[in-house]
Write a protein that holds these residues in place. Sequence first.
Motif, PDB file in Angstrom:
ATOM      1  N   LEU A  55       0.818  -1.201   0.000  1.00  0.00           N
ATOM      2  CA  LEU A  55       0.000   0.000   0.000  1.00  0.00           C
ATOM      3  C   LEU A  55       0.862   1.265   0.000  1.00  0.00           C
ATOM      4  O   LEU A  55       0.542   2.235  -0.692  1.00  0.00           O
ATOM      5  CB  LEU A  55      -0.936  -0.009   1.208  1.00  0.00           C
ATOM      6  CG  LEU A  55      -1.976   1.101   1.271  1.00  0.00           C
ATOM      7  CD1 LEU A  55      -2.907   1.019   0.077  1.00  0.00           C
ATOM      8  CD2 LEU A  55      -2.761   1.009   2.557  1.00  0.00           C
ATOM      9  N   LYS A  56       1.967   1.244   0.734  1.00  0.00           N
ATOM     10  CA  LYS A  56       2.882   2.392   0.746  1.00  0.00           C
ATOM     11  C   LYS A  56       3.459   2.648  -0.638  1.00  0.00           C
ATOM     12  O   LYS A  56       3.546   3.789  -1.088  1.00  0.00           O
ATOM     13  CB  LYS A  56       4.017   2.175   1.742  1.00  0.00           C
ATOM     14  CG  LYS A  56       3.649   2.380   3.168  1.00  0.00           C
ATOM     15  CD  LYS A  56       4.854   2.150   4.076  1.00  0.00           C
ATOM     16  CE  LYS A  56       4.474   2.197   5.521  1.00  0.00           C
ATOM     17  NZ  LYS A  56       5.622   1.954   6.399  1.00  0.00           N
ATOM     18  N   ILE A  57       3.832   1.579  -1.332  1.00  0.00           N
ATOM     19  CA  ILE A  57       4.397   1.728  -2.677  1.00  0.00           C
ATOM     20  C   ILE A  57       3.338   2.266  -3.644  1.00  0.00           C
ATOM     21  O   ILE A  57       3.601   3.185  -4.423  1.00  0.00           O
ATOM     22  CB  ILE A  57       4.965   0.380  -3.169  1.00  0.00           C
ATOM     23  CG1 ILE A  57       6.188   0.012  -2.341  1.00  0.00           C
ATOM     24  CG2 ILE A  57       5.301   0.430  -4.650  1.00  0.00           C
ATOM     25  CD1 ILE A  57       6.694  -1.391  -2.562  1.00  0.00           C
ATOM     26  N   VAL A  58       2.135   1.723  -3.571  1.00  0.00           N
ATOM     27  CA  VAL A  58       1.066   2.165  -4.467  1.00  0.00           C
ATOM     28  C   VAL A  58       0.713   3.631  -4.202  1.00  0.00           C
ATOM     29  O   VAL A  58       0.589   4.432  -5.141  1.00  0.00           O
ATOM     30  CB  VAL A  58      -0.178   1.253  -4.314  1.00  0.00           C
ATOM     31  CG1 VAL A  58      -1.375   1.839  -5.034  1.00  0.00           C
ATOM     32  CG2 VAL A  58       0.125  -0.138  -4.828  1.00  0.00           C
ATOM     33  N   MET A  59       0.568   3.993  -2.941  1.00  0.00           N
ATOM     34  CA  MET A  59       0.217   5.374  -2.617  1.00  0.00           C
ATOM     35  C   MET A  59       1.344   6.337  -2.981  1.00  0.00           C
ATOM     36  O   MET A  59       1.102   7.458  -3.415  1.00  0.00           O
ATOM     37  CB  MET A  59      -0.138   5.503  -1.131  1.00  0.00           C
ATOM     38  CG  MET A  59      -1.445   4.866  -0.769  1.00  0.00           C
ATOM     39  SD  MET A  59      -2.775   5.638  -1.684  1.00  0.00           S
ATOM     40  CE  MET A  59      -3.836   4.276  -1.949  1.00  0.00           C
ATOM     41  N   GLY A  60       2.590   5.902  -2.818  1.00  0.00           N
ATOM     42  CA  GLY A  60       3.715   6.729  -3.240  1.00  0.00           C
ATOM     43  C   GLY A  60       3.701   6.965  -4.739  1.00  0.00           C
ATOM     44  O   GLY A  60       3.966   8.071  -5.212  1.00  0.00           O
ATOM     45  N   LEU A  64       3.280  10.495  -6.690  1.00  0.00           N
ATOM     46  CA  LEU A  64       4.256  10.863  -7.714  1.00  0.00           C
ATOM     47  C   LEU A  64       3.562  11.199  -9.031  1.00  0.00           C
ATOM     48  O   LEU A  64       3.888  12.206  -9.677  1.00  0.00           O
ATOM     49  CB  LEU A  64       5.251   9.719  -7.909  1.00  0.00           C
ATOM     50  CG  LEU A  64       6.462  10.010  -8.766  1.00  0.00           C
ATOM     51  CD1 LEU A  64       7.315  11.098  -8.134  1.00  0.00           C
ATOM     52  CD2 LEU A  64       7.283   8.757  -8.958  1.00  0.00           C
ATOM     53  N   LEU A  65       2.594  10.404  -9.427  1.00  0.00           N
ATOM     54  CA  LEU A  65       1.855  10.684 -10.663  1.00  0.00           C
ATOM     55  C   LEU A  65       1.070  11.988 -10.577  1.00  0.00           C
ATOM     56  O   LEU A  65       1.005  12.745 -11.546  1.00  0.00           O
ATOM     57  CB  LEU A  65       0.916   9.521 -10.981  1.00  0.00           C
ATOM     58  CG  LEU A  65       1.590   8.241 -11.452  1.00  0.00           C
ATOM     59  CD1 LEU A  65       0.573   7.110 -11.551  1.00  0.00           C
ATOM     60  CD2 LEU A  65       2.297   8.470 -12.770  1.00  0.00           C
ATOM     61  N   ILE A  66       0.482  12.260  -9.428  1.00  0.00           N
ATOM     62  CA  ILE A  66      -0.230  13.522  -9.246  1.00  0.00           C
ATOM     63  C   ILE A  66       0.737  14.693  -9.341  1.00  0.00           C
ATOM     64  O   ILE A  66       0.433  15.715  -9.960  1.00  0.00           O
ATOM     65  CB  ILE A  66      -0.994  13.531  -7.903  1.00  0.00           C
ATOM     66  CG1 ILE A  66      -2.168  12.559  -7.955  1.00  0.00           C
ATOM     67  CG2 ILE A  66      -1.495  14.936  -7.564  1.00  0.00           C
ATOM     68  CD1 ILE A  66      -2.852  12.336  -6.625  1.00  0.00           C
ATOM     69  N   GLY A  67       1.917  14.544  -8.762  1.00  0.00           N
ATOM     70  CA  GLY A  67       2.933  15.589  -8.852  1.00  0.00           C
ATOM     71  C   GLY A  67       3.364  15.840 -10.283  1.00  0.00           C
ATOM     72  O   GLY A  67       3.495  16.991 -10.720  1.00  0.00           O
TER      73      GLY A  67
END
Length: 75
Positions: A55-60, A64-67
Amino acid sequence: MGILAATAGSLVWSVLLLLLYFIGHGILAVIAEPSMGFAQKLSQSEKYGKASAILKIVMGAVILLIGFYLLYSGF
């Protein structure tokens, strides 16, 4: 919020706006603290440790994609 309160015109209205802002901000801080403790206990649990890491990897990646999207749309 301070600018809105300063330009409201009435002292009573300005004080009311700031009071409501501080109450709302305080409620969020009170709600956030217990949920942070729960999230920390959950991430340290062996049972949910793998799911937490994924979950941490997916949310990261989502952040990143939003940024990248924000950088792309800003230029």
